[in-house]
Motif scaffolding. Sequence first.
Motif, PDB file in Angstrom:
ATOM      1  N   GLU A   1       0.833  -1.232   0.000  1.00 49.66           N
ATOM      2  CA  GLU A   1       0.000   0.000   0.000  1.00 49.66           C
ATOM      3  C   GLU A   1       0.856   1.267   0.000  1.00 49.66           C
ATOM      4  OE1 GLU A   1      -0.099  -2.265   2.570  1.00 49.66           O
ATOM      5  OE2 GLU A   1      -1.727  -3.499   1.772  1.00 49.66           O
ATOM      6  N   PHE A   2       2.160   1.125   0.105  1.00 51.63           N
ATOM      7  CA  PHE A   2       3.052   2.292   0.200  1.00 51.63           C
ATOM      8  C   PHE A   2       3.047   3.063  -1.127  1.00 51.63           C
ATOM      9  CE2 PHE A   2       6.918   4.689   0.867  1.00 51.63           C
ATOM     10  CZ  PHE A   2       7.004   4.826   2.247  1.00 51.63           C
ATOM     11  N   ARG A   3       2.920   4.376  -1.051  1.00 47.26           N
ATOM     12  CA  ARG A   3       2.911   5.221  -2.261  1.00 47.26           C
ATOM     13  C   ARG A   3       3.868   6.408  -2.112  1.00 47.26           C
ATOM     14  NH1 ARG A   3       0.592   1.438  -3.452  1.00 47.26           N
ATOM     15  NH2 ARG A   3      -1.462   1.119  -4.356  1.00 47.26           N
ATOM     16  N   ILE A   4       4.353   6.853  -3.277  1.00 44.01           N
ATOM     17  CA  ILE A   4       5.187   8.053  -3.325  1.00 44.01           C
ATOM     18  C   ILE A   4       4.579   8.983  -4.365  1.00 44.01           C
ATOM     19  CG2 ILE A   4       7.516   8.936  -3.838  1.00 44.01           C
ATOM     20  CD1 ILE A   4       8.296   5.877  -3.422  1.00 44.01           C
TER      21      ILE A   4
ATOM     22  N   GLN B   1      -4.631   8.089  -1.355  1.00 43.17           N
ATOM     23  CA  GLN B   1      -4.237   8.534  -2.701  1.00 43.17           C
ATOM     24  C   GLN B   1      -5.228   9.533  -3.317  1.00 43.17           C
ATOM     25  OE1 GLN B   1      -2.211   5.766  -5.100  1.00 43.17           O
ATOM     26  NE2 GLN B   1      -2.999   6.568  -7.037  1.00 43.17           N
ATOM     27  N   ALA B   2      -6.536   9.247  -3.188  1.00 41.41           N
ATOM     28  CA  ALA B   2      -7.529  10.136  -3.803  1.00 41.41           C
ATOM     29  C   ALA B   2      -7.422  11.529  -3.182  1.00 41.41           C
ATOM     30  CB  ALA B   2      -8.929   9.552  -3.608  1.00 41.41           C
ATOM     31  N   ASP B   3      -7.273  11.581  -1.868  1.00 39.44           N
ATOM     32  CA  ASP B   3      -7.152  12.857  -1.164  1.00 39.44           C
ATOM     33  C   ASP B   3      -5.882  13.600  -1.609  1.00 39.44           C
ATOM     34  OD1 ASP B   3      -7.713  14.864   0.570  1.00 39.44           O
ATOM     35  OD2 ASP B   3      -7.467  13.700   2.417  1.00 39.44           O
TER      36      ASP B   3
ATOM     37  N   GLU C   1      -2.972  11.898   5.941  1.00 42.03           N
ATOM     38  CA  GLU C   1      -1.790  11.217   6.476  1.00 42.03           C
ATOM     39  C   GLU C   1      -0.742  11.082   5.377  1.00 42.03           C
ATOM     40  OE1 GLU C   1      -3.152   7.676   8.460  1.00 42.03           O
ATOM     41  OE2 GLU C   1      -4.188   8.871   9.988  1.00 42.03           O
ATOM     42  N   ALA C   2      -0.010  12.158   5.149  1.00 47.55           N
ATOM     43  CA  ALA C   2       1.065  12.168   4.148  1.00 47.55           C
ATOM     44  C   ALA C   2       2.208  12.992   4.717  1.00 47.55           C
ATOM     45  CB  ALA C   2       0.566  12.787   2.847  1.00 47.55           C
ATOM     46  N   TYR C   3       3.428  12.630   4.316  1.00 49.01           N
ATOM     47  CA  TYR C   3       4.628  13.284   4.845  1.00 49.01           C
ATOM     48  C   TYR C   3       5.557  13.594   3.679  1.00 49.01           C
ATOM     49  CZ  TYR C   3       2.719  11.761   9.252  1.00 49.01           C
ATOM     50  OH  TYR C   3       1.883  11.577  10.318  1.00 49.01           O
ATOM     51  N   ALA C   4       6.439  14.574   3.893  1.00 48.57           N
ATOM     52  CA  ALA C   4       7.266  15.052   2.781  1.00 48.57           C
ATOM     53  C   ALA C   4       8.732  14.693   2.961  1.00 48.57           C
ATOM     54  CB  ALA C   4       7.139  16.567   2.678  1.00 48.57           C
ATOM     55  N   THR C   5       9.420  14.615   1.835  1.00 44.13           N
ATOM     56  CA  THR C   5      10.874  14.540   1.848  1.00 44.13           C
ATOM     57  C   THR C   5      11.378  15.297   0.620  1.00 44.13           C
ATOM     58  OG1 THR C   5      12.789  13.069   2.015  1.00 44.13           O
ATOM     59  CG2 THR C   5      10.979  12.274   0.667  1.00 44.13           C
ATOM     60  N   ALA C   6      12.651  15.698   0.648  1.00 45.69           N
ATOM     61  CA  ALA C   6      13.239  16.421  -0.497  1.00 45.69           C
ATOM     62  C   ALA C   6      14.732  16.151  -0.521  1.00 45.69           C
ATOM     63  CB  ALA C   6      12.980  17.920  -0.361  1.00 45.69           C
ATOM     64  N   ASP C   7      15.290  16.076  -1.714  1.00 42.73           N
ATOM     65  CA  ASP C   7      16.709  15.759  -1.857  1.00 42.73           C
ATOM     66  C   ASP C   7      17.499  16.997  -2.273  1.00 42.73           C
ATOM     67  OD1 ASP C   7      16.718  12.969  -1.071  1.00 42.73           O
ATOM     68  OD2 ASP C   7      15.263  12.793  -2.683  1.00 42.73           O
ATOM     69  N   ALA C   8      18.590  16.806  -3.004  1.00 43.28           N
ATOM     70  CA  ALA C   8      19.431  17.936  -3.369  1.00 43.28           C
ATOM     71  C   ALA C   8      18.839  18.665  -4.575  1.00 43.28           C
ATOM     72  CB  ALA C   8      20.851  17.451  -3.659  1.00 43.28           C
TER      73      ALA C   8
END
Length: 335
Positions: free
Chosen positions: A190-193, A312-314, A292-299
């Motif tokens: 169920e994991f999504r990005i 996902q729909a939300d 219930e979503a969280y963020a990440t960011a790279d270079a």
Amino acid sequence: MTINPREIFAQRLAGRLNPPRAAEARAPANIALAKYWGKRDKALNLPMNSSLSISLARWGTRTRIAPSDRDQLHFNGQALSTDDPAAKRIWEFVNLYRQGLEAPLAIETDNTIPTAAGLASSASGFAALTRALDIAFASNLALETLSELARFGSGSATRSFWHGFVRWDRGAQADGSDSFARLLPQDWPEFRIALLPVDTGPKAQSSRQGMGHTFKTSPLYTAWPDRAEADCAEVQAQIKARDFNALGRVVEANALAMHATMLAARPALSYLQPSSWSLLERLWIARSEGLEAYATADAGPNIKLIFLAESQADVLQRFSEAKVVAPFDVSGGNI
Ligand code: PMV
């Protein structure tokens, strides 16, 4: 006595370099949930801390190698001259691998990531190249050894040899022989990005330069290695426990702590742009409303969200620009 990269390649490839034949390999891109930022050994590309990533299923790199009468390289269909900086890094790596063997190669490498997703990936690039070289020279190395060698092309490439959750152990040996990645046994279908592109152009400063500058000049960097190691262990524990919210909290905090070390560098290094921050603001408001979503960011300025299929729909309603990847949906063939 310090060991150099050439000696490491010579040791791993002893008796394993055969006359080259045509080869093709693919590797997925990956997003670090616990980040690698900073090296304890520049020459051997050894990280300060362990890191943990999720691979992006079919988004990555496909690389073809064929014996040729001269070295030539095509990147996304375009010929790259040998003095192009990206080409230089690739040929340096190929030269480490073939160790002076007279074996000119034609290399064609293509991203399978839509450019609009804003994710140019040296991770999948060097992993696909290492795999293709292994096949071309019939070296038949274990994936963990390929991961160790790919480290010399790009640190994050260590983690691009598998689908799913992958951990790159920092290792303790001075020669880096225990600094490679391994697949974690957990699946999480169920994991999504979601990739939220902000700017899909080339980045202002490479991660290599950015890491070096942060390490040398940021007073906050001293706190990073221990914190990052602890975050990596926590990410792994929460994946095992399947506690998505606990996982999301540490993933987001880890990414922002990495960006904080860069902002404190002198002069400041800011990969995040105003639109990156407004996406983060929108996420935080959405979260206060129950998403219930969280963020990440790279270079780079692009934001990535992690969430579960039920959200996902939300997510798509709130972030219509999102490109969603289901990392465990790797049925239906290759990347
Ligand atoms: O190994 P590089 O040069 O691709 O650096 C990766 C740096 C980050 O993407 C910011 C973090 C990571 O662990 O992938």
